[in-house]
Design an enzyme around this catalytic site. Sequence first.
Site, PDB file in Angstrom:
ATOM      1  N   ASP A 160      37.392  73.766  75.048  1.00  0.00           N
ATOM      2  CA  ASP A 160      38.060  72.705  75.627  1.00  0.00           C
ATOM      3  C   ASP A 160      38.694  71.954  74.562  1.00  0.00           C
ATOM      4  OD1 ASP A 160      38.866  70.855  77.632  1.00  0.00           O
ATOM      5  OD2 ASP A 160      37.210  69.700  77.303  1.00  0.00           O
ATOM      6  N   HIS A 161      39.929  71.413  74.513  1.00  0.00           N
ATOM      7  CA  HIS A 161      40.681  70.563  73.824  1.00  0.00           C
ATOM      8  C   HIS A 161      40.436  71.176  72.219  1.00  0.00           C
ATOM      9  CE1 HIS A 161      42.086  67.542  76.433  1.00  0.00           C
ATOM     10  NE2 HIS A 161      41.017  67.449  76.926  1.00  0.00           N
ATOM     11  N   GLU A 166      48.563  71.976  76.749  1.00  0.00           N
ATOM     12  CA  GLU A 166      48.678  70.803  77.217  1.00  0.00           C
ATOM     13  C   GLU A 166      49.788  69.912  76.980  1.00  0.00           C
ATOM     14  OE1 GLU A 166      45.295  67.910  77.536  1.00  0.00           O
ATOM     15  OE2 GLU A 166      46.366  66.142  77.003  1.00  0.00           O
ATOM     16  N   GLY A 174      40.098  64.842  82.891  1.00  0.00           N
ATOM     17  CA  GLY A 174      39.556  63.577  83.491  1.00  0.00           C
ATOM     18  C   GLY A 174      39.238  63.411  84.823  1.00  0.00           C
TER      19      GLY A 174
END
Length: 332
Positions: A82-83, A134, A211
């Site tokens: 993730d990220h 993203e 989120g």
Amino acid sequence: MGLVTLVDLLKDADSRKYAVGGFVLVNLEWLQAVAEAAQRKQSPLCLCIAQVHFDFVDMEALAPAIHQASKQLPVPVAVHLDHGKTLDAIMRAIKCGFTSVMFDGSDLPFEENVEMTRRIVDFAHSVGVSVEAELGAVGGGYGKVEGGEAPPPELLTDPLQAAEFVRRTNCDALAVAIGTVHGKYKGKPKLDFERLKKIRELTDVPLVLHGGSGIPPEDVKRAIELGVRKINIYYDMQKSATDRIRELINRDGENVTYPDIMSACKQGVREAVEYYMDVFASSGKCSAPNILCRNCQACSHAERVSLSLSDEELARRIAIAVAEALKGGNPQ
Ligand code: CO
Ligand code: CO
């Protein structure tokens, strides 16, 4: 069922109109709790390690345990970084055997984000790994806006840019900014569904919401209708775990032992994950043709195993699966 790529996972989510939870793990208890939730809910799963947690999470140490758990689960599992912010983290995750990575270039100028994402996609695809990218700013910790407030409209994902971005990068999934926030929301979440609808109309990849903690079920439902296929959860998992631990200590005080705390943590994480699996409508969607999957009611495949399976037949099938695993293949 074991490991699958994010592409495979989201293809199924797309055809059956649900979203897969991208559940971020920090340690072994969390892994056990999420695995248990997936088994109980018969839900496909995306297990994530976040680069932003590298200060206290040892990805290399956790990866073998994640693989082991994934192989044993009667549901398909994608293991995802993730990220990912740096090439180094992405290469490390691929070396760990992750089936999917996120490259988050959302802080970069558009052209640089396109260029970096495109290169990472080229490389990852050459080794069979999926890539989530993203575009636009999600609120909270990792985005450009701090403190739980949604970013202003000009920082959200621009639908036309999204179309160009997906076309030029060839990414497998796109995380979009439509007003969601990492961590705790200040007030009620306000999602820009018109924007999401336009992004959906102009792009053809599965969309991802970051989120996810705290988005009301009715908003999740609408987002799924508009093409969201993965929703990330971390904040509510840690909050639920911390709440359970606090309750335990308030109740039993000095008698609390460390294993009690581990159990409370697991219970908290599992409750949060099960809640979101229901909200995302991924509960009950396990259709893995897994010979060891005894409880999957959703399996429509020929290999579906009925509950009346004899012990001899089960033992025979386990022996076949073990032999396959020792050969290095996935038990089918
Ligand atoms: Co995120
Ligand atoms: Co199954």
